[in-house]
Design a protein around this motif. Structure first.
Motif, PDB file in Angstrom:
ATOM      1  N   GLY A 136       6.874  -3.832  -7.147  1.00 14.76           N
ATOM      2  CA  GLY A 136       6.631  -4.908  -8.105  1.00 14.76           C
ATOM      3  C   GLY A 136       7.921  -5.439  -8.714  1.00 14.76           C
ATOM      4  N   ARG A 137       8.827  -4.538  -9.102  1.00 14.13           N
ATOM      5  CA  ARG A 137      10.104  -4.969  -9.682  1.00 14.13           C
ATOM      6  C   ARG A 137      10.990  -5.664  -8.656  1.00 14.13           C
ATOM      7  N   LYS A 138      11.035  -5.116  -7.454  1.00 19.63           N
ATOM      8  CA  LYS A 138      11.949  -5.616  -6.424  1.00 19.63           C
ATOM      9  C   LYS A 138      11.499  -6.961  -5.851  1.00 19.63           C
ATOM     10  N   LEU A 139      10.204  -7.121  -5.608  1.00 22.39           N
ATOM     11  CA  LEU A 139       9.702  -8.308  -4.915  1.00 22.39           C
ATOM     12  C   LEU A 139       8.895  -9.241  -5.810  1.00 22.39           C
ATOM     13  N   GLY A 140       8.532  -8.768  -7.004  1.00 19.35           N
ATOM     14  CA  GLY A 140       7.731  -9.611  -7.879  1.00 19.35           C
ATOM     15  C   GLY A 140       6.278  -9.718  -7.450  1.00 19.35           C
ATOM     16  N   TRP A 141       5.802  -8.742  -6.691  1.00 24.50           N
ATOM     17  CA  TRP A 141       4.399  -8.761  -6.277  1.00 24.50           C
ATOM     18  C   TRP A 141       3.516  -8.320  -7.440  1.00 24.50           C
ATOM     19  N   TYR A 142       2.355  -8.970  -7.586  1.00 25.00           N
ATOM     20  CA  TYR A 142       1.488  -8.756  -8.739  1.00 25.00           C
ATOM     21  C   TYR A 142       0.700  -7.447  -8.622  1.00 25.00           C
ATOM     22  N   PRO A 143       0.183  -6.942  -9.748  1.00 26.94           N
ATOM     23  CA  PRO A 143      -0.593  -5.696  -9.701  1.00 26.94           C
ATOM     24  C   PRO A 143      -1.764  -5.727  -8.719  1.00 26.94           C
ATOM     25  N   ASP A 144      -2.443  -6.887  -8.593  1.00 24.11           N
ATOM     26  CA  ASP A 144      -3.578  -6.936  -7.669  1.00 24.11           C
ATOM     27  C   ASP A 144      -3.135  -7.019  -6.205  1.00 24.11           C
ATOM     28  N   ARG A 190      -1.733  -1.359  -4.107  1.00 22.22           N
ATOM     29  CA  ARG A 190      -2.835  -0.405  -4.173  1.00 22.22           C
ATOM     30  C   ARG A 190      -2.400   0.954  -3.634  1.00 22.22           C
ATOM     31  N   VAL A 191      -3.069   1.993  -4.090  1.00 17.48           N
ATOM     32  CA  VAL A 191      -2.857   3.354  -3.600  1.00 17.48           C
ATOM     33  C   VAL A 191      -3.984   3.702  -2.634  1.00 17.48           C
ATOM     34  N   GLU A 192      -3.636   4.308  -1.495  1.00 17.61           N
ATOM     35  CA  GLU A 192      -4.631   4.777  -0.539  1.00 17.61           C
ATOM     36  C   GLU A 192      -4.439   6.281  -0.330  1.00 17.61           C
ATOM     37  N   GLU A 193      -5.430   7.046  -0.779  1.00 19.45           N
ATOM     38  CA  GLU A 193      -5.380   8.491  -0.616  1.00 19.45           C
ATOM     39  C   GLU A 193      -6.077   8.877   0.689  1.00 19.45           C
ATOM     40  N   LEU A 194      -5.327   9.494   1.599  1.00 19.64           N
ATOM     41  CA  LEU A 194      -5.840   9.849   2.920  1.00 19.64           C
ATOM     42  C   LEU A 194      -6.353  11.286   2.885  1.00 19.64           C
ATOM     43  N   GLU A 209       6.208   4.280  -6.541  1.00 16.49           N
ATOM     44  CA  GLU A 209       6.581   3.427  -5.409  1.00 16.49           C
ATOM     45  C   GLU A 209       6.090   2.000  -5.610  1.00 16.49           C
ATOM     46  N   LEU A 210       4.843   1.857  -6.040  1.00 15.15           N
ATOM     47  CA  LEU A 210       4.287   0.513  -6.217  1.00 15.15           C
ATOM     48  C   LEU A 210       4.945  -0.217  -7.381  1.00 15.15           C
ATOM     49  N   GLU A 211       5.306   0.513  -8.416  1.00 18.70           N
ATOM     50  CA  GLU A 211       6.035  -0.117  -9.524  1.00 18.70           C
ATOM     51  C   GLU A 211       7.388  -0.634  -9.052  1.00 18.70           C
ATOM     52  N   THR A 212       8.030   0.103  -8.145  1.00 20.48           N
ATOM     53  CA  THR A 212       9.323  -0.327  -7.601  1.00 20.48           C
ATOM     54  C   THR A 212       9.165  -1.590  -6.767  1.00 20.48           C
ATOM     55  N   THR A 221       0.840  -1.189   0.000  1.00 19.77           N
ATOM     56  CA  THR A 221       0.000   0.000   0.000  1.00 19.77           C
ATOM     57  C   THR A 221       0.875   1.239   0.000  1.00 19.77           C
ATOM     58  N   ALA A 222       0.638   2.121  -0.961  1.00 17.52           N
ATOM     59  CA  ALA A 222       1.306   3.420  -0.977  1.00 17.52           C
ATOM     60  C   ALA A 222       0.290   4.451  -0.498  1.00 17.52           C
ATOM     61  N   MET A 223       0.492   4.945   0.716  1.00 16.04           N
ATOM     62  CA  MET A 223      -0.422   5.922   1.291  1.00 16.04           C
ATOM     63  C   MET A 223       0.077   7.330   0.967  1.00 16.04           C
ATOM     64  N   ILE A 224      -0.826   8.176   0.494  1.00 15.29           N
ATOM     65  CA  ILE A 224      -0.458   9.553   0.181  1.00 15.29           C
ATOM     66  C   ILE A 224      -1.497  10.504   0.766  1.00 15.29           C
ATOM     67  N   ALA A 225      -1.010  11.604   1.304  1.00 14.23           N
ATOM     68  CA  ALA A 225      -1.870  12.681   1.803  1.00 14.23           C
ATOM     69  C   ALA A 225      -1.285  13.995   1.312  1.00 14.23           C
TER      70      ALA A 225
END
Length: 338
Positions: free
Chosen positions: A209-217, A220-224, A204-207, A190-194
Motif C-alpha cells: 500500500g505504501r509503495k504502490l498506493g494500492w487501496y485497502p480493498d 487481501r490475505v489468503e490463508e492456505l 506485507e500488504l501495508e508495505t 495477495t499475501a499468501m500464508i501457510a
C-alpha cells in the motif's frame, strides 16, 4: 544431430527445457553437453531430471544420460503422444517448469491430454502457479489451444508436496500481437500464508500500500490450509485490457516481511511506469509461443539473459527470426517472423 553447449548464455536449466520442448515439437534430436555448467550445483537436479523424463514419455523418446547430476544428455524423440500423464518431482523442485517443458508439444498434438504434476508450485526462480494460471495460459488460449489449470494443493520450498492438474485441448497456434496493455482495469495484492503468522501478511500488504498506493480493498490475505509445509508469497496481479501480469516475491526465514513485499512492489512499479504489456518473466515464455506460431510481436522491458538465451536456443531448431528494437531506454519491441 544438433549439439548444444549448455554452458552458453544464461547457463542454467532454461536452455535444457527449451531444447527439450523444441525437440519434441520439431522431431529434431539433440545432444547437450555442460548441462547447467553456470550453476553452483551443475548437472541435472531432480526437477530437471523430471522434465527430461516427462519429455521422454510425451515424445516416446530414446534418451541417454538421464540421471541425477549428469552433465551430458542425448535426446531422440519419435512422436508426440497425447494422453493422461502424471509427473512428480519428488522434492520441492518446480513442477511448473516441468509443465512448461512438455506443454508446447501437447498444444499441437493429435488429441487432448491431461496432466497431474506434483512438487513445488510456488518456488523462487520459477514461475509460480498463479503466474501460470492468470498470465501465461490466458495468452495460450488466445492463440488457439484450450488449456486449463487447477491448483489442488500448494507446495512451497523446502517441503514441496504441491499438486495441480492441467487439461489440454490442442489447436494450431495463431500469431499474437501485443503492442499495448490498455487501461489497467483491476489490481490485486495477495499475501499468501501457510503455517505462517497472520501479522507477516498484514505487514506485507501495508508495505504494498505504501509503495504502490494500492487501496485497502485491493489487498487481501489468503490463508492456505492444505500445504505440506510453511510458506509465504506476495502476489501482485495487474489486469489490463489486453493482458494480465503477475509479480511475486517469496518469504524466507530471516527476511523481513517488508523486504519481501518491497521486492514484488518494485518489480510491479517498473512494469507499470514503462507502460508495456509484457513483463520480464512473461517475455521468455511468450517468445517461445510466437516462435512456434511463426509470427507475432509484443512490447516489453529491456531483455535479460534468460530472454537472450531463448533466442539463441530457437536458432538450433526453428527457422524463425527474432528482432529486438529499442523504442526508448525502458521499452523494447520484440518481433518474431517465420
Amino acid at each position: 544431430m544438433i549439439r548444444i553447449d549448455g554452458s552458453k548464455g544464461e547457463g542454467g536449466g532454461q536452455v535444457l527445457r527449451t531444447s527439450l520442448a523444441l525437440s519434441l515439437v520439431t522431431g529434431t534430436p539433440f545432444q547437450m553437453v555442460n548441462i547447467r555448467a553456470g550453476r553452483s550445483k551443475p548437472g541435472l537436479l531432480r526437477q530437471h531430471l523430471t522434465a527430461v523424463k516427462a519429455a521422454e514419455a510425451v515424445g516416446e523418446a530414446e534418451v541417454t544420460g538421464a540421471e541425477l547430476h549428469s552433465k551430458e544428455l542425448t535426446f531422440r524423440p519419435r512422436r508426440v503422444k497425447p494422453g493422461d500423464y502424471h509427473f512428480a518431482v519428488g522434492t520441492a523442485g518446480s513442477a511448473t517448469l516441468v509443465l512448461q517443458t512438455v506443454l508446447p508439444a501437447l498444444l499441437s498434438a493429435s488429441g487432448p491430454s491431461t496432466l497431474v504434476l506434483e512438487g513445488g508450485t510456488h518456488n523462487p526462480a520459477a514461475p509460480p502457479f498463479d503466474f501460470l494460471a492468470k498470465s501465461y495460459l490466458p495468452l495460450v488460449r488466445r492463440m488457439g489451444p484450450e488449456v486449463e489449470a487447477t491448483l489442488e494443493r500448494p507446495g512451497f520450498f523446502p517441503a514441496g508436496g504441491g499438486k495441480f492438474s492441467v487439461s489440454v485441448l490442442p489447436a494450431p497456434l495463431k500469431p499474437l500481437h501485443l503492442p499495448e496493455r490498455g487501461k489497467v482495469v483491476r489490481r490485486q495484492a495477495t499475501a499468501m500464508i501457510a503455517q505462517v503468522p497472520y501479522d507477516v501478511a498484514k505487514r506485507e500488504l501495508e508495505t504494498v500500500g505504501r509503495k504502490l498506493g494500492w487501496y485497502p480493498d485491493e489487498r487481501r490475505v489468503e490463508e492456505l490450509k492444505r500445504s505440506v509445509g510453511p510458506g509465504n508469497v506476495v502476489s501482485l496481479e495487474v489486469e489490463s485490457e489486453h493482458v494480465t501480469e503477475v509479480f511475486t516475491s517469496f518469504g524466507e526465514r530471516g527476511v523481513r516481511a517488508e523486504d519481501v513485499a518491497e521486492s514484488a512492489a518494485e518489480e510491479a512499479r517498473v512494469y507499470l511506469e514503462a507502460g508495456v504489456p509484457v513483463g520480464e518473466h512473461l517475455c521468455d515464455q511468450l517468445m517461445l509461443l510466437l516462435a512456434l506460431a511463426r509470427g507475432g510481436s509484443f512490447r516489453t522491458l529491456p531483455l535479460d539473459g534468460h530472454a537472450q538465451t531463448q533466442i539463441e536456443t530457437f536458432a538450433h531448431f526453428l527457422d524463425v527470426k527474432v528482432s529486438v528494437n529499442e523504442l526508448s531506454p525502458q521499452v523494447r519491441e520484440v518481433e518474431v517472423r517465420g
